[in-house]
Design a protein around this motif. Structure first.
Motif, PDB file in Angstrom:
ATOM      1  N   HIS A  18       0.835  -1.193   0.000  1.00 55.23           N
ATOM      2  CA  HIS A  18       0.000   0.000   0.000  1.00 55.23           C
ATOM      3  C   HIS A  18       0.878   1.255   0.000  1.00 55.23           C
ATOM      4  O   HIS A  18       0.605   2.213  -0.707  1.00 55.23           O
ATOM      5  N   THR A  19       1.942   1.217   0.826  1.00 54.42           N
ATOM      6  CA  THR A  19       2.885   2.341   0.843  1.00 54.42           C
ATOM      7  C   THR A  19       3.448   2.582  -0.546  1.00 54.42           C
ATOM      8  O   THR A  19       3.465   3.711  -1.050  1.00 54.42           O
ATOM      9  N   TYR A  20       3.889   1.506  -1.198  1.00 50.42           N
ATOM     10  CA  TYR A  20       4.496   1.636  -2.523  1.00 50.42           C
ATOM     11  C   TYR A  20       3.518   2.248  -3.512  1.00 50.42           C
ATOM     12  O   TYR A  20       3.856   3.186  -4.244  1.00 50.42           O
ATOM     13  N   VAL A  21       2.287   1.730  -3.518  1.00 44.15           N
ATOM     14  CA  VAL A  21       1.333   2.221  -4.509  1.00 44.15           C
ATOM     15  C   VAL A  21       0.937   3.666  -4.223  1.00 44.15           C
ATOM     16  O   VAL A  21       0.864   4.501  -5.120  1.00 44.15           O
ATOM     17  N   LEU A  22       0.688   3.974  -2.943  1.00 47.63           N
ATOM     18  CA  LEU A  22       0.314   5.349  -2.609  1.00 47.63           C
ATOM     19  C   LEU A  22       1.433   6.327  -2.966  1.00 47.63           C
ATOM     20  O   LEU A  22       1.182   7.445  -3.399  1.00 47.63           O
ATOM     21  N   ALA A  23       2.688   5.881  -2.789  1.00 41.80           N
ATOM     22  CA  ALA A  23       3.801   6.804  -3.046  1.00 41.80           C
ATOM     23  C   ALA A  23       4.023   7.019  -4.532  1.00 41.80           C
ATOM     24  O   ALA A  23       4.501   8.064  -4.945  1.00 41.80           O
ATOM     25  N   THR A  24       3.711   6.018  -5.358  1.00 43.15           N
ATOM     26  CA  THR A  24       4.076   6.162  -6.763  1.00 43.15           C
ATOM     27  C   THR A  24       2.892   6.262  -7.704  1.00 43.15           C
ATOM     28  O   THR A  24       3.022   6.785  -8.797  1.00 43.15           O
ATOM     29  N   GLN A  25       1.734   5.723  -7.309  1.00 43.77           N
ATOM     30  CA  GLN A  25       0.644   5.692  -8.271  1.00 43.77           C
ATOM     31  C   GLN A  25      -0.633   6.306  -7.746  1.00 43.77           C
ATOM     32  O   GLN A  25      -1.703   6.022  -8.248  1.00 43.77           O
ATOM     33  N   SER A  26      -0.556   7.129  -6.738  1.00 41.50           N
ATOM     34  CA  SER A  26      -1.794   7.663  -6.198  1.00 41.50           C
ATOM     35  C   SER A  26      -2.390   8.669  -7.168  1.00 41.50           C
ATOM     36  O   SER A  26      -1.662   9.363  -7.864  1.00 41.50           O
ATOM     37  N   PRO A  27      -3.703   8.765  -7.200  1.00 40.04           N
ATOM     38  CA  PRO A  27      -4.348   9.647  -8.173  1.00 40.04           C
ATOM     39  C   PRO A  27      -4.128  11.129  -7.880  1.00 40.04           C
ATOM     40  O   PRO A  27      -4.179  11.942  -8.778  1.00 40.04           O
ATOM     41  N   ASP A  28      -3.916  11.489  -6.624  1.00 41.95           N
ATOM     42  CA  ASP A  28      -3.709  12.896  -6.319  1.00 41.95           C
ATOM     43  C   ASP A  28      -2.674  12.964  -5.201  1.00 41.95           C
ATOM     44  O   ASP A  28      -2.995  12.715  -4.045  1.00 41.95           O
ATOM     45  N   VAL A  29      -1.453  13.302  -5.599  1.00 42.82           N
ATOM     46  CA  VAL A  29      -0.355  13.158  -4.646  1.00 42.82           C
ATOM     47  C   VAL A  29      -0.553  13.986  -3.382  1.00 42.82           C
ATOM     48  O   VAL A  29      -0.307  13.526  -2.269  1.00 42.82           O
ATOM     49  N   GLU A  30      -1.025  15.224  -3.524  1.00 45.44           N
ATOM     50  CA  GLU A  30      -1.169  16.063  -2.334  1.00 45.44           C
ATOM     51  C   GLU A  30      -2.260  15.544  -1.409  1.00 45.44           C
ATOM     52  O   GLU A  30      -2.110  15.558  -0.188  1.00 45.44           O
ATOM     53  N   ALA A  31      -3.363  15.078  -1.995  1.00 48.23           N
ATOM     54  CA  ALA A  31      -4.476  14.639  -1.157  1.00 48.23           C
ATOM     55  C   ALA A  31      -4.160  13.350  -0.416  1.00 48.23           C
ATOM     56  O   ALA A  31      -4.602  13.147   0.710  1.00 48.23           O
ATOM     57  N   THR A  32      -3.388  12.459  -1.045  1.00 48.15           N
ATOM     58  CA  THR A  32      -3.121  11.191  -0.361  1.00 48.15           C
ATOM     59  C   THR A  32      -1.888  11.256   0.520  1.00 48.15           C
ATOM     60  O   THR A  32      -1.561  10.297   1.203  1.00 48.15           O
ATOM     61  N   ARG A  33      -1.203  12.400   0.509  1.00 46.82           N
ATOM     62  CA  ARG A  33       0.029  12.504   1.289  1.00 46.82           C
ATOM     63  C   ARG A  33      -0.165  12.167   2.774  1.00 46.82           C
ATOM     64  O   ARG A  33       0.616  11.410   3.340  1.00 46.82           O
ATOM     65  N   PRO A  34      -1.189  12.719   3.436  1.00 44.90           N
ATOM     66  CA  PRO A  34      -1.370  12.360   4.850  1.00 44.90           C
ATOM     67  C   PRO A  34      -1.611  10.868   5.038  1.00 44.90           C
ATOM     68  O   PRO A  34      -1.058  10.258   5.973  1.00 44.90           O
TER      69      PRO A  34
END
Lengths: 402, 273, 303
Positions: free
Chosen positions: C252-268
């Motif tokens: 989940h960490t890997y995907v959120l860090a590299t493939q998240s749809p909106d980097v700023e929103a998923t940062r937290p």
């Protein structure tokens, strides 16, 4: 009956094998069965290793058996320069998804080498120096804190290190620091508070001194860490003048994160090698008038050299095979150049990034497994070298008595 | 004690071998479409609680491979299937596959906000991505190297741009490959001299490039994409092995319904009709 | 050079090595600071107990926690028996110059050095295609049932990966049990297996536990082996059968860090996930370190 025959009878009786009761015989059989079972279980270790190489090689075999694959990805295509665009000189290109697949391994080798080189350049001096400190100069209590703390670093999952490299290191090395004034103020405040407490524990009123005395070691350590962090944060603003990288994610960023991953390995094994050097070496050296530093540098370190080299080789092997860090932080561009500030594509990251999209049994699929075979062979060889050297250390230090 | 608890759990796990499989539909593929797929799945599951939808990304290529390998029900793809892939599908599952267009998209090129340029011709873009043009001053910008961002080769967007912009030729090997559109956007927002591409829905915090054709500058706007005027418009597809039945059909009907197409607009793409 | 000068120079150089040690500790502190700073505010009870929502921009990571727990549980069930028995063979049963024992040790050292992505390939090539495919043929499944990524194969792959860790920890634990205990037991008439079961293993239990804890820590953190053997990004359900896919903290960490749809929103969310993962692995490692330190002290006193 004469005495002779009585004695002989006695002897004959004791010479005959003792008769086992049925219960005892059952017990013996059960023991043998258990021993056999345990031996069988132990065999799985060997079996696992053999299965790994067999099944990876099996899937890679398609490269050599399937005619289509042989044409697309022959050994010459993998290692010799190819003409990729009409009218341009032959070059090494990795572009397997294409109307004309380009499967040169050279950019991937170079990428792996660049990141590994950077990580070794940083991790070896730091790791060995830290091991030297822990083994020779650190007070015992400090050593007992340093070792577990560094083992804690070893426990950080590589995906977290890759995350750190991507979010913090890359920006830090670019000059857009992730730390803002709040963080700096917070750490500065913490440092001042710790310094004040340390001051109180030495020069404050008697009662307070007594209370703080047992904590003074801890305070000193925390103070050192806080000050160091502060220095790093302040450096953040000065960094862009020193480095100017072509790409934001490059071999240096990935290499530094890799160094974080392999320093604990190098530290632990080197420290073991250094502490294995017999005390008599040190005592003799000090008795002859050498200072503690000279003893450490000219006597202990050379004695532990094969073990330290083995540590470096182990670290090297780990760096070559590491996947998540380079996948997230290296830019993944198969560029062939000597510039460390450019992105790279490593062998392991290529497998991770491309395996999801291959059709089972296609040449690309076999190609990725072939890369896996290459990685396995590299790390296997490195491990072999490391273990040979470790044996040499043991022999040398124990005078061949082992 | 721990062993006892553990063995209970194992028995429990083994006791439901197929229970969850009934009524579950897997979607896999395009990273461009994965947020859309998730939104659709969330909305659909709200109304139909007993159908479970699993959505994973990985790239259009991953989805197509999964469809061929048999490990997904629906493949999301931001590019049409190639003939070679249809061949493989036909030989593996004896069916030619079903293609359903579910949304429209315009592949947008992104620039950093501070980049003075606002439009480029298709030829200039092609030159940049082939690696022939390497400095911004060659296309009318400042004297700085062009940092090219691209996608991994499993991405449908990657293949689409390759086929439609580069004429099938390979990308420059200096292009940095990133695993998702959001990563591209993130990278561009931090790189003054960067250029990248992706689906129109992702452009946040960066500048969208207009395509210059003749004297006109065509922006990737709703009208231009729906009418096809924007040169890099494309359809987003669902692929299945056989024509949809059962839960899959109910889901696809929802996707093509006005409610489903409204979600398309909300996410930032364009309805297929 | 005068002795005093040599001493001063030596002290300066020794301090440099101390700085090197400090640098390492510093990097650890920086990483912790960054992760805690970015994620501490977002790790709430809701975060830990809710599934993700709003396209990964809201909600929590409960399925990832559950998936990680299920994965490591299955992995531990697989690796502990094999690992402990192998260590028992090496330490208790094998004759001192046994060739088999030597080969087993060589195999273990090499297994420990295999890159984690190669394990992923192994999981794909052996477990999923060979064993899974064979199972499907045996049970005459029409569609791929066992021959696809699933939690069973992922946990078996991780079991092979963590086998060396368990074996080494168990061997250390066995060594810590004093020889006298064994000889006393045998002298009283117990067989070797009885001695093992009732004297040695209970004494070695803490060390064996260390091995299990370290293996679990690796299982929670390693991502490369599960990339294509079963981890998934968005699943509406918790894994309920052995061939389900699963969500995982590290993946989940890997995907959120590299493939998240909106980097700023998923940062937290990303930072919070990393914080949870880090806290988990730290806690596990700390437990292992404490047990190991106690075991080492016992071993030193016993010999």
């Amino acid at each position: 009956m004469d005495r002779q025959s009585v004695m002989e009878q006695g002897l004959v009786e004791t010479m005959a094998a003792p008769q086992l009761s049925p219960a005892a015989r059952r017990r013996q059989l059960r023991e043998k069965a258990i021993a056999g079972f345990v031996t069988l279980m132990a065999f799985t270790g060997i079996a696992a290793l053999v299965l790994i190489i067999v099944f990876i090689a099996k899937e890679a075999l398609g490269l050599f058996l399937d005619a289509h694959a042989r044409e697309e990805a022959s050994l010459s295509k993998m290692f010799l320069p190819q003409v990729t665009r009409a009218g341009r000189p032959a070059s090494f290109v990795w572009q397997p998804v294409s109307s004309v697949p380009k499967v040169s391994m050279i950019p991937l080798f170079i990428g792996t080498l660049k990141t590994t080189l950077v990580s070794m350049l940083v991790a070896v001096p730091v790791g060995v120096a830290a091991a030297l400190y822990a083994a020779e100069f650190a007070p015992r209590r400090l050593r007992e804190i340093i070792k577990p703390v560094i083992e804690l670093l070893a426990g950080i999952p590589s995906v977290v290190l890759g995350f750190f490299a991507l979010m913090v290191l890359a920006s830090f090395l670019r000059g857009d620091s992730a730390f803002d004034s709040r963080h700096t103020a917070g750490v500065a405040g913490l440092s001042m508070a710790l310094a004040f407490l340390q001051f109180l524990s030495r020069l404050g009123p008697q009662r307070l001194r007594e209370r703080l005395r047992p904590l003074s070691g801890l305070l000193a350590g925390l103070l050192a860490v806080a000050l160091g962090t502060l220095v790093l944060m302040l450096l953040a603003s000065g960094v862009p003048h020193v480095f100017s990288f072509t790409h934001r994610l490059n071999a240096v960023v990935a290499g530094l994160a890799l160094a974080l991953a392999i320093v604990p390995v190098i530290f632990t094994v080197s420290e073991d090698a250094l502490t294995a050097v017999p005390w008599s070496y040190r005592e003799a050296s000090l008795a002859l008038g050498a200072t503690p530093w000279e003893t450490a540098w000219k006597v202990v370190l050379p004695a532990a050299a094969p073990g330290i080299l083995a540590a470096c080789v182990l670290g090297f092997g780990r760096a070559i095979g590491e996947t998540m860090i380079v996948l997230m932080a290296s830019g993944n561009a198969a560029i062939v150049s000597a510039n460390l500030g450019e992105s790279v594509r490593t062998l392991s990251a290529t497998i991770a990034a491309e395996m999801g999209e291959v059709v089972v049994g296609s040449p690309h699929y076999s190609l990725l497994f072939f890369i896996g075979v290459e990685l396995f062979v590299f790390t296997f060889t490195l491990n072999l070298i490391a273990s040979v050297w470790t044996k040499k250390v043991l022999k040398r230090l124990t005078g061949g008595a082992a | 004690m721990k062993q006892l608890l553990a063995s209970f759990l194992v028995v429990f796990l083994l006791a439901l071998p197929g229970a969850a499989q009934a009524g579950s539909v897997t979607l896999k593929g395009s990273d461009t479409m994965v947020i859309l797929g998730q939104r659709w799945a969330e909305e659909f599951m709200k109304k139909n609680a007993d159908t479970k939808l699993q959505v994973t990304g990985g790239g259009s290529g991953t989805g197509i491979s999964a469809l061929i390998n048999g490990t997904t029900d629906i493949c999301m793809s931001s590019r049409p299937m190639k003939e070679a892939e249809r061949e493989k599908l036909r030989s593996r599952s004896k069916t030619p596959g079903t293609e359903i267009a579910v949304a429209k998209d315009g592949v947008t090129f992104y620039l950093h906000e501070k980049n003075p340029l606002s439009s480029l011709t298709l030829e200039q873009l092609k030159g940049i991505y082939l690696g022939d043009l390497t400095n911004w001053k060659e296309v009318g910008g400042p004297d700085a190297p062009i940092i090219v961002y691209s996608r991994e080769n499993s991405s449908g967007t990657y293949v689409f741009v390759k086929d439609n912009l580069l004429g099938g030729e390979d990308y420059s090997s200096r292009a940095q490959t990133l695993p998702g559109t959001a990563a591209v956007v993130n990278a561009i927002s931090k790189e003054k001299n960067g250029i990248g591409y992706g689906g129109a829905a992702y452009a946040k915090g960066i500048k969208e490039l207009k395509i210059k054709a003749g004297s006109e500058e065509i922006a990737p706007s709703t009208d231009n994409i729906k009418s096809g005027k924007y040169p890099l418009s494309r359809d987003l597809y669902f692929y299945l092995r056989t024509p949809p039945t059962g839960e899959a059909k109910a889901f696809i009907d929802f996707v093509l319904s006005p409610d489903g197409q409204q979600i398309v607009t909300k996410v930032g793409y364009f309805p297929v009709k | 050079m005068k002795h005093e000068t040599r001493r001063r120079v030596g002290f300066a150089l020794a301090s440099l090595t101390g700085l090197a040690a400090l640098l390492i500790v510093l990097m650890l502190a920086v990483i912790l600071l960054d992760v805690v700073g970015g994620g501490a505010g977002h790790v709430t009870w809701q975060f830990l107990s809710q599934p993700p929502s709003d396209g990964m921009m809201g909600g929590g990571i409960f399925p990832a926690l559950y998936g990680t727990a299920a994965l490591t549980l299955l992995m531990t069930l697989a690796v502990m028996p094999v690992g402990v028995l192998t260590a028992i063979y090496l330490h208790e049963y094998a004759p001192p110059d046994s060739r088999m024992a030597r080969w087993v040790r060589v195999a273990i050292v090499n297994l420990a050095g295999v890159p984690s992505i190669v394990f992923g390939l192994f999981g794909l090539g052996f477990f999923i295609h060979f064993v899974g495919g064979g199972l499907d043929r045996l049970l005459s499944h029409e569609e791929l049932y066992w021959a696809q990524p699933g939690i069973l194969w992922a946990s078996l792959t991780l079991a092979v990966l963590t086998l060396p860790v368990v074996i080494i920890s168990t061997e250390e634990a066995l060594r810590a049990v004093p020889l006298d205990h064994r000889t006393a037991s045998l002298a009283l008439g117990a067989t070797q297996s009885q001695t093992l079961a009732r004297v040695v293993l209970p004494g070695a239990l803490p060390g064996i536990l260390t091995g299990a804890v370290l293996a679990i820590s690796r299982g929670a953190g390693e991502v490369a082996p599960i990339l294509f053997t079963g981890a998934a990004y968005f699943l509406p359900d918790l894994p309920s059968s052995l061939n389900s896919q699963f969500m995982h903290l590290g993946y989940h960490t890997y995907v959120l860090a590299t493939q998240s749809p909106d980097v700023e929103a998923t940062r937290p969310l990303l930072y919070a996930t990393v914080l949870v993962l880090l806290m988990l692995t730290f806690a596990l490692n700390l437990v292992a370190v404490i047990i190991r330190a106690r075991t080492r002290r016992k071993a030193a006193n016993a010999h």
